[in-house]
Design an enzyme around this catalytic site. Structure first.
Site, mmCIF file in Angstrom:
data_model
loop_
_atom_site.group_PDB
_atom_site.id
_atom_site.type_symbol
_atom_site.label_atom_id
_atom_site.label_comp_id
_atom_site.label_asym_id
_atom_site.label_seq_id
_atom_site.Cartn_x
_atom_site.Cartn_y
_atom_site.Cartn_z
ATOM 1 N N TYR A 122 39.053 -8.045 31.451
ATOM 2 C CA TYR A 122 39.137 -6.976 32.443
ATOM 3 C C TYR A 122 40.574 -6.571 32.751
ATOM 4 O O TYR A 122 40.987 -6.490 33.912
ATOM 5 C CB TYR A 122 38.392 -7.381 33.724
ATOM 6 C CG TYR A 122 36.901 -7.565 33.511
ATOM 7 C CD1 TYR A 122 36.128 -6.518 33.019
ATOM 8 C CD2 TYR A 122 36.265 -8.775 33.766
ATOM 9 C CE1 TYR A 122 34.767 -6.678 32.804
ATOM 10 C CE2 TYR A 122 34.910 -8.941 33.547
ATOM 11 C CZ TYR A 122 34.159 -7.887 33.070
ATOM 12 O OH TYR A 122 32.820 -8.036 32.857
ATOM 13 N N CYS A 138 30.872 -0.715 35.867
ATOM 14 C CA CYS A 138 31.420 -1.742 34.989
ATOM 15 C C CYS A 138 32.684 -1.200 34.325
ATOM 16 O O CYS A 138 32.736 -0.029 33.956
ATOM 17 C CB CYS A 138 30.382 -2.106 33.936
ATOM 18 S SG CYS A 138 30.976 -3.323 32.753
ATOM 19 N N HIS A 159 40.801 -16.228 19.728
ATOM 20 C CA HIS A 159 39.431 -16.152 20.256
ATOM 21 C C HIS A 159 39.369 -15.114 21.381
ATOM 22 O O HIS A 159 40.094 -15.235 22.368
ATOM 23 C CB HIS A 159 39.028 -17.537 20.799
ATOM 24 C CG HIS A 159 37.650 -17.557 21.414
ATOM 25 N ND1 HIS A 159 37.394 -18.105 22.648
ATOM 26 C CD2 HIS A 159 36.458 -17.103 20.950
ATOM 27 C CE1 HIS A 159 36.099 -17.997 22.928
ATOM 28 N NE2 HIS A 159 35.519 -17.394 21.910
ATOM 29 N N HIS A 210 27.673 -14.254 20.694
ATOM 30 C CA HIS A 210 28.054 -14.941 19.464
ATOM 31 C C HIS A 210 26.994 -14.856 18.375
ATOM 32 O O HIS A 210 27.284 -15.108 17.211
ATOM 33 C CB HIS A 210 28.358 -16.417 19.759
ATOM 34 C CG HIS A 210 29.583 -16.601 20.616
ATOM 35 N ND1 HIS A 210 29.523 -16.687 21.987
ATOM 36 C CD2 HIS A 210 30.896 -16.705 20.298
ATOM 37 C CE1 HIS A 210 30.748 -16.854 22.478
ATOM 38 N NE2 HIS A 210 31.601 -16.860 21.481
ATOM 39 N N ARG A 225 24.798 -6.326 35.033
ATOM 40 C CA ARG A 225 25.827 -6.876 34.169
ATOM 41 C C ARG A 225 25.989 -8.334 34.590
ATOM 42 O O ARG A 225 26.676 -8.651 35.571
ATOM 43 C CB ARG A 225 27.127 -6.095 34.368
ATOM 44 C CG ARG A 225 28.154 -6.225 33.229
ATOM 45 C CD ARG A 225 28.902 -7.524 33.256
ATOM 46 N NE ARG A 225 29.782 -7.682 32.102
ATOM 47 C CZ ARG A 225 29.584 -8.598 31.151
ATOM 48 N NH1 ARG A 225 28.505 -9.390 31.180
ATOM 49 N NH2 ARG A 225 30.454 -8.739 30.166
#
Lengths: 493, 493
Positions: free
Chosen positions: A339, A201, A55, A79, A154
């Site tokens: 990250y 980001c 996952h 999703h 974000r």
């Protein structure tokens, strides 16, 4: 249960009459790796035991074990894509009995994003729930200071509603035990500092990696970056005031931040930075309550966020609820299992998140904001003007931007700008404290007879780090750190 | 004087009987840009006025104006090359009269390099006067700590002979005025600190740039780098002891270093670093008197050198004679007009040295030391083992090295090593203080049927900076900062 997985791989999420019917009670028994991990979604039952390890969001998936996916997918709208439903369909093992379906529908919560603030219509939306939007390239370099409403947003979760009168910031890990500050404490007890800093980001320019091979993440263009002035108390002043000193420094290594934005289980967004950055006089870390001279907007962390100049956006925690001085990094998903950067040869089957450090300082970056991909340059003008931005993490100043019209064969040096157009240049930053981007511009004669141009930019920072030439060798499964030369093709007519 | 320059371009340095004969007195009158710049070399007279602006060594060339080149070229042996003599021949305007030739020969000094120390025969010599030699690749990664005798040597001038009993280190720019320290003062007044740090020449791997297009400088391979333990007093302790404090810090910005190595005019080698680095507790800058546990060798700066971890070799001044705390950078040639990076489009006609910052922190670097270029891999072994080093400037730790056998199409992650082979791994360095390199090694199965391999390595540092793919786009006229992927071709037989 003698259905064979291979037979079901091709079935869709529509009910297949041959599948067994389960009660919610039976499903609930399968809520661990040992007993199997079952979930329900829109009336179907899925055995996802084997999927847990791969996952992309890590073992947070176990939060849904034995129950419905809907409340979680309402939070993580990523999703709601066809390929996610395709994957899910491979694991279908049965049907949830109709009475339990109805109960679930009754219990499902209201849209947790219903109280999110309005957004500027110019933002390019990559995800609406949670909200993620970026500045259009053509607007990005219109001003040295990015207007707050156009600054990329974000969010990982719904925007929390915070009453400033009731706001409390918890402080842990200092000799005085847990301390609680009000917004007024923060504003009145500590000097107000202002820092101009660029936030980016980790996934900015991820779309370039998606062109090579699909990655997991929002499909950001070049606009997940912005430059603002931030005002607030210095984190080091606050920590010192509440007893940070050599004794704490001897043991602590990290400063953790928790947001007030939480998922359905009450888990907040969280991250940490190295202690050395947090307490350094030259680190300029702020507990910011103003952006561009006004209260922080709701999407940018009202009433208080951390601003960690030179460090990836993900550590600049918004809607700050708690600060913990600790021997350890944040245990959060976003610090431990997201990250981070990996080799292009690492895939979701082989990745070991413990093998890579959490992204903190970002590498040198630049992009062309004008002209845009696929646009047309007027041949009669005899020359072409390019604009863009350049920035590097860790306070490293951008010292040069090279620009090419021929895909990188020949290079020209762009003019750099560290203030608004028309204003006089700002003073050079002290070494290691260049937190703000530079805008750049250059006008180059059009090559004779060219019908198409491949525009390229690449920046060099004060440590003479430069950008890699191509995307493939820095491609990584999360699509972060996308800093290859930026290339834009235009036609000449 | 009505000889036309164009007619002389093709003549050699052999005397042409048609040229006029000048006295030394006449030559001496031409010792400025205004009056013309004449020099003599081996009995010929040259008008180099127009060459001054494009001299790679800057206006130091004016030191020879009106006189003989021999004493200067004795110091800078780089001039003893055919292409330099070719350039000189273009500027020939006459013959020096025989009596003055004889006088010059009598006056010429003895070889200033005659007292240089002996060197290890394994060093690959790039220049003997001044001495510049590098470690052979195959020896470089044999040990985590490079033996002093094999550590690359980059001298700009003859090695000075220093009597330790008479050694004085001058300190200027502090409230107490000029202070003078003996070697014993340095060793007895200040705690001895030991730092393991990698030093790298800005020109390491310059040979890769030379393959693209000729640059000015020593043709270093991958061996102008080494890792040693350095012991000495901390610069910040010494500065504080002699009065450095907020008052000085309010004005000063740089710390300059002068060596005891001097050219014929008495000008010492000199450089500077930012004050913030010099006085930072985390900067670890040493006035080192030991290398690898012993007195500094003569070639490495005996009795005292500066060690500035994370910073280009050129600022780690050897045979340290003077420290100046100043508002300004060093005015030296090596700080102002050398050791700077430029765009690949910048050439000697267009370069403006003021437009680029002096190199301080170096970008991320790596190289393959084994196997060597052109060697043969035994196909029956079924696999190939590669070794190398990786390092980044500014205390940024190397976090990953990617290795490819197919020129960069597919990648493998190498094992990193931060201690001697067989010893247990060293503790991780504090953030921003990773001064030492990592050695790396990897064994990869040989691809089926491959007859040639293009081995590639590239490193990633803790700021996730990575190396550029190719050399051309970072090519620069001085051939510094050569950090593209390292590529080695080998045969499989």
């Amino acid at each position: 249960m003698d259905f064979i997985r291979g037979e079901q791989a091709a079935t869709s999420v529509t009910r297949a009459p041959s599948l067994p019917v389960y009660t919610q009670e039976e499903v609930t028994k399968h809520s661990s790796i040992d007993n199997g991990v079952w979930v329900t979604y829109k009336g179907s039952v899925y055995d996802i035991t084997e999927f847990v390890a791969i996952h992309p969001g890590g073992d947070k998936i176990l939060l849904a074990a034995g129950g419905a996916l809907e409340p979680f997918w309402a939070l993580y709208a990523v999703h709601g894509q066809d390929h996610v439903l395709d994957i899910l369909s491979e694991y279908k093992v049965g049907i949830l009995q109709p009475e339990d379906c109805k109960k679930q529908e009754m219990a499902n919560p209201a849209d947790p994003y219903s109280t999110d603030p309005p957004r500027h219509p110019a933002l390019v939306v990559n995800s609406s729930k949670p909200f993620n939007g970026e500045t259009p390239p053509s607007l990005l370099t219109d001003s040295y200071i990015t207007p707050s409403a156009l600054f990329f947003k974000r969010n990982h979760l719904p925007v929390p509603q915070v009453d400033p009168a009731k706001y409390k910031l918890q402080l842990e890990g200092l000799p005085e035990g847990t301390v609680s500050l009000t917004l007024d404490d923060l504003k009145s007890r500590f000097p107000k500092h202002t820092v101009t800093a660029t936030l980016q980001c980790a996934g900015n320019r991820r779309s370039d990696m998606n062109k090579i091979k699909q990655v997991k993440g929002l499909n950001w263009g070049v606009g997940a970056i912005g430059n603002a002035t931030w005002s607030g108390a210095r984190l080091r002043d606050v920590l010192s005031f509440y007893g940070f000193g050599p004794e704490v420094a001897a043991k602590a290594r990290h400063v953790q931040f928790e947001g007030l934005d939480q998922d359905t289980t009450g888990t907040p967004y969280a991250a940490s930075i190295p202690l050395s950055k947090a307490v350094s006089e030259e680190g300029d870390v702020l507990l910011a309550y103003e952006m561009n001279g006004e209260d922080l907007p709701a999407d940018h962390g009202y009433p208080v966020r951390v601003v960690v100049p030179g460090i990836v956006g993900a550590r600049n925690v918004k809607w700050l609820g708690k600060i913990v001085v600790s021997e350890e990094e944040s245990k959060s998903h976003w610090q431990q299992n997201d990250y981070k950067g990996f080799s292009p040869g690492t895939d979701w089957d082989t990745v070991d998140f413990k093998s890579a450090p959490a992204i903190q300082e970002l590498p040198v970056q630049s992009a062309i904001t004008w002209p845009e991909e696929g646009s047309t340059v007027d041949h009669s003008m005899k020359e072409v003007t390019l604009k863009g931005y350049a920035w590097s993490g860790g306070g490293r100043e951008v010292v040069r931007v090279d620009v090419s019209l021929d895909g990188g064969k020949t290079w020209h040096v762009a003019e750099l700008q560290n203030s608004e157009t028309g204003q006089k240049p700002g003073p050079p930053p002290p070494p290691g404290r260049a937190w703000a981007w530079k805008l750049w511009e250059i006008t180059i004669p059009l090559p004779e007879g060219a019908q198409e141009l491949e525009l390229v930019c690449k920046a060099v920072d004060s440590s003479y780090n430069s950008q890699p030439d191509t995307v493939s060798p820095i491609w990584n499964l999360r699509g972060v750190l996308s800093t290859a030369w930026h290339r834009v093709k235009v036609k000449v007519e």
